[in-house]
Design a protein around this motif. Sequence first.
Motif, PDB file in Angstrom:
ATOM      1  N   ARG A  35     -10.043   5.658 -11.242  1.00  0.00           N
ATOM      2  CA  ARG A  35     -10.811   6.747 -10.631  1.00  0.00           C
ATOM      3  C   ARG A  35      -9.858   7.784 -10.037  1.00  0.00           C
ATOM      4  O   ARG A  35     -10.023   8.981 -10.237  1.00  0.00           O
ATOM      5  CB  ARG A  35     -11.749   6.185  -9.557  1.00  0.00           C
ATOM      6  N   GLU A  36      -8.828   7.327  -9.327  1.00  0.00           N
ATOM      7  CA  GLU A  36      -7.883   8.253  -8.713  1.00  0.00           C
ATOM      8  C   GLU A  36      -7.053   8.977  -9.767  1.00  0.00           C
ATOM      9  O   GLU A  36      -6.763  10.164  -9.630  1.00  0.00           O
ATOM     10  CB  GLU A  36      -6.986   7.508  -7.729  1.00  0.00           C
ATOM     11  N   ILE A  37      -6.682   8.271 -10.826  1.00  0.00           N
ATOM     12  CA  ILE A  37      -5.924   8.907 -11.901  1.00  0.00           C
ATOM     13  C   ILE A  37      -6.799   9.926 -12.613  1.00  0.00           C
ATOM     14  O   ILE A  37      -6.350  11.016 -12.954  1.00  0.00           O
ATOM     15  CB  ILE A  37      -5.346   7.849 -12.865  1.00  0.00           C
ATOM     16  N   ASN A  68       0.523  15.488  -2.329  1.00  0.00           N
ATOM     17  CA  ASN A  68       1.925  15.890  -2.394  1.00  0.00           C
ATOM     18  C   ASN A  68       2.212  16.891  -3.501  1.00  0.00           C
ATOM     19  O   ASN A  68       3.308  17.407  -3.597  1.00  0.00           O
ATOM     20  CB  ASN A  68       2.823  14.665  -2.588  1.00  0.00           C
ATOM     21  N   VAL A  69       1.250  17.147  -4.344  1.00  0.00           N
ATOM     22  CA  VAL A  69       1.422  18.026  -5.496  1.00  0.00           C
ATOM     23  C   VAL A  69       2.659  17.583  -6.287  1.00  0.00           C
ATOM     24  O   VAL A  69       3.520  18.380  -6.640  1.00  0.00           O
ATOM     25  CB  VAL A  69       1.499  19.516  -5.082  1.00  0.00           C
ATOM     26  N   LEU A  70       2.754  16.262  -6.515  1.00  0.00           N
ATOM     27  CA  LEU A  70       3.881  15.715  -7.259  1.00  0.00           C
ATOM     28  C   LEU A  70       3.950  16.345  -8.644  1.00  0.00           C
ATOM     29  O   LEU A  70       2.945  16.472  -9.329  1.00  0.00           O
ATOM     30  CB  LEU A  70       3.750  14.201  -7.407  1.00  0.00           C
ATOM     31  N   THR A 118       0.839  -1.191   0.000  1.00  0.00           N
ATOM     32  CA  THR A 118       0.000   0.000   0.000  1.00  0.00           C
ATOM     33  C   THR A 118       0.876   1.243   0.000  1.00  0.00           C
ATOM     34  O   THR A 118       1.792   1.356   0.814  1.00  0.00           O
ATOM     35  CB  THR A 118      -0.910   0.019   1.248  1.00  0.00           C
ATOM     36  N   LEU A 119       0.578   2.175  -0.910  1.00  0.00           N
ATOM     37  CA  LEU A 119       1.345   3.410  -1.021  1.00  0.00           C
ATOM     38  C   LEU A 119       0.386   4.580  -1.144  1.00  0.00           C
ATOM     39  O   LEU A 119      -0.432   4.630  -2.061  1.00  0.00           O
ATOM     40  CB  LEU A 119       2.264   3.344  -2.247  1.00  0.00           C
ATOM     41  N   THR A 131      -0.577  -3.337  -4.191  1.00  0.00           N
ATOM     42  CA  THR A 131      -1.978  -3.624  -4.503  1.00  0.00           C
ATOM     43  C   THR A 131      -2.871  -2.402  -4.359  1.00  0.00           C
ATOM     44  O   THR A 131      -4.009  -2.412  -4.805  1.00  0.00           O
ATOM     45  CB  THR A 131      -2.530  -4.750  -3.602  1.00  0.00           C
ATOM     46  N   SER A 132      -2.368  -1.335  -3.731  1.00  0.00           N
ATOM     47  CA  SER A 132      -3.175  -0.137  -3.537  1.00  0.00           C
ATOM     48  C   SER A 132      -2.267   1.087  -3.550  1.00  0.00           C
ATOM     49  O   SER A 132      -1.222   1.100  -2.897  1.00  0.00           O
ATOM     50  CB  SER A 132      -3.917  -0.219  -2.201  1.00  0.00           C
ATOM     51  N   MET A 133      -2.694   2.110  -4.308  1.00  0.00           N
ATOM     52  CA  MET A 133      -1.915   3.343  -4.375  1.00  0.00           C
ATOM     53  C   MET A 133      -2.872   4.511  -4.527  1.00  0.00           C
ATOM     54  O   MET A 133      -3.815   4.459  -5.309  1.00  0.00           O
ATOM     55  CB  MET A 133      -0.952   3.289  -5.564  1.00  0.00           C
ATOM     56  N   ASP A 134      -2.624   5.569  -3.772  1.00  0.00           N
ATOM     57  CA  ASP A 134      -3.458   6.766  -3.816  1.00  0.00           C
ATOM     58  C   ASP A 134      -2.626   7.912  -4.384  1.00  0.00           C
ATOM     59  O   ASP A 134      -1.613   8.293  -3.805  1.00  0.00           O
ATOM     60  CB  ASP A 134      -3.949   7.102  -2.408  1.00  0.00           C
ATOM     61  N   LEU A 135      -3.048   8.451  -5.526  1.00  0.00           N
ATOM     62  CA  LEU A 135      -2.334   9.546  -6.187  1.00  0.00           C
ATOM     63  C   LEU A 135      -3.163  10.822  -6.272  1.00  0.00           C
ATOM     64  O   LEU A 135      -2.828  11.719  -7.031  1.00  0.00           O
ATOM     65  CB  LEU A 135      -1.947   9.120  -7.612  1.00  0.00           C
ATOM     66  N   ARG A 136      -4.221  10.902  -5.508  1.00  0.00           N
ATOM     67  CA  ARG A 136      -5.058  12.106  -5.578  1.00  0.00           C
ATOM     68  C   ARG A 136      -4.268  13.357  -5.204  1.00  0.00           C
ATOM     69  O   ARG A 136      -3.311  13.293  -4.452  1.00  0.00           O
ATOM     70  CB  ARG A 136      -6.259  11.977  -4.636  1.00  0.00           C
ATOM     71  N   LEU A 137      -4.696  14.483  -5.765  1.00  0.00           N
ATOM     72  CA  LEU A 137      -4.141  15.797  -5.445  1.00  0.00           C
ATOM     73  C   LEU A 137      -2.651  15.902  -5.759  1.00  0.00           C
ATOM     74  O   LEU A 137      -1.838  16.302  -4.936  1.00  0.00           O
ATOM     75  CB  LEU A 137      -4.412  16.163  -3.985  1.00  0.00           C
ATOM     76  N   ASN A 138      -2.305  15.527  -6.983  1.00  0.00           N
ATOM     77  CA  ASN A 138      -0.954  15.676  -7.493  1.00  0.00           C
ATOM     78  C   ASN A 138      -1.028  16.355  -8.855  1.00  0.00           C
ATOM     79  O   ASN A 138      -2.100  16.488  -9.429  1.00  0.00           O
ATOM     80  CB  ASN A 138      -0.259  14.315  -7.580  1.00  0.00           C
ATOM     81  N   GLN A 139       0.113  16.789  -9.385  1.00  0.00           N
ATOM     82  CA  GLN A 139       0.118  17.541 -10.637  1.00  0.00           C
ATOM     83  C   GLN A 139       0.798  16.782 -11.770  1.00  0.00           C
ATOM     84  O   GLN A 139       1.553  17.352 -12.539  1.00  0.00           O
ATOM     85  CB  GLN A 139       0.796  18.894 -10.429  1.00  0.00           C
TER      86      GLN A 139
END
Length: 105
Positions: free
Chosen positions: A92-94, A38-40, A32-33, A59-67
């Motif tokens: 969905r997150e992407i 982070n505004v990557l 899980t990551l 198996t799980s990654m959250d990338l919300r709120l990045n650039q």
Amino acid sequence: VLQDLNLSCNALDHESAQQLGFIVNSSASLQTLDLSGNVLSEDAGRVLRDGLQQNRTLTSMDLRLNQISVDTAAAIDEICKTNKLDAQRMRREIFEAQQAAQFNK
């Protein structure tokens, strides 16, 4: 053994993203990551994309709120399809990340 890594809201810079790419690439246990908030940057997104190509445990990654750009998000999505990541959740997150990137242009 590192299984869960929550780095949300840490303002990760390019150097941090490079280290993270190495960790994701070489980890045999990370499942899980969370990188939300982070505004990557686009460069950081590409480094993460490259690291994900070899990872088979996440198996799980959250990338919300990045650039990250739409193209990088799509590339990450393709990698997720070949790995074990929850593809529907990732798409969905992407999509949310893509919308945020479009909004910030």
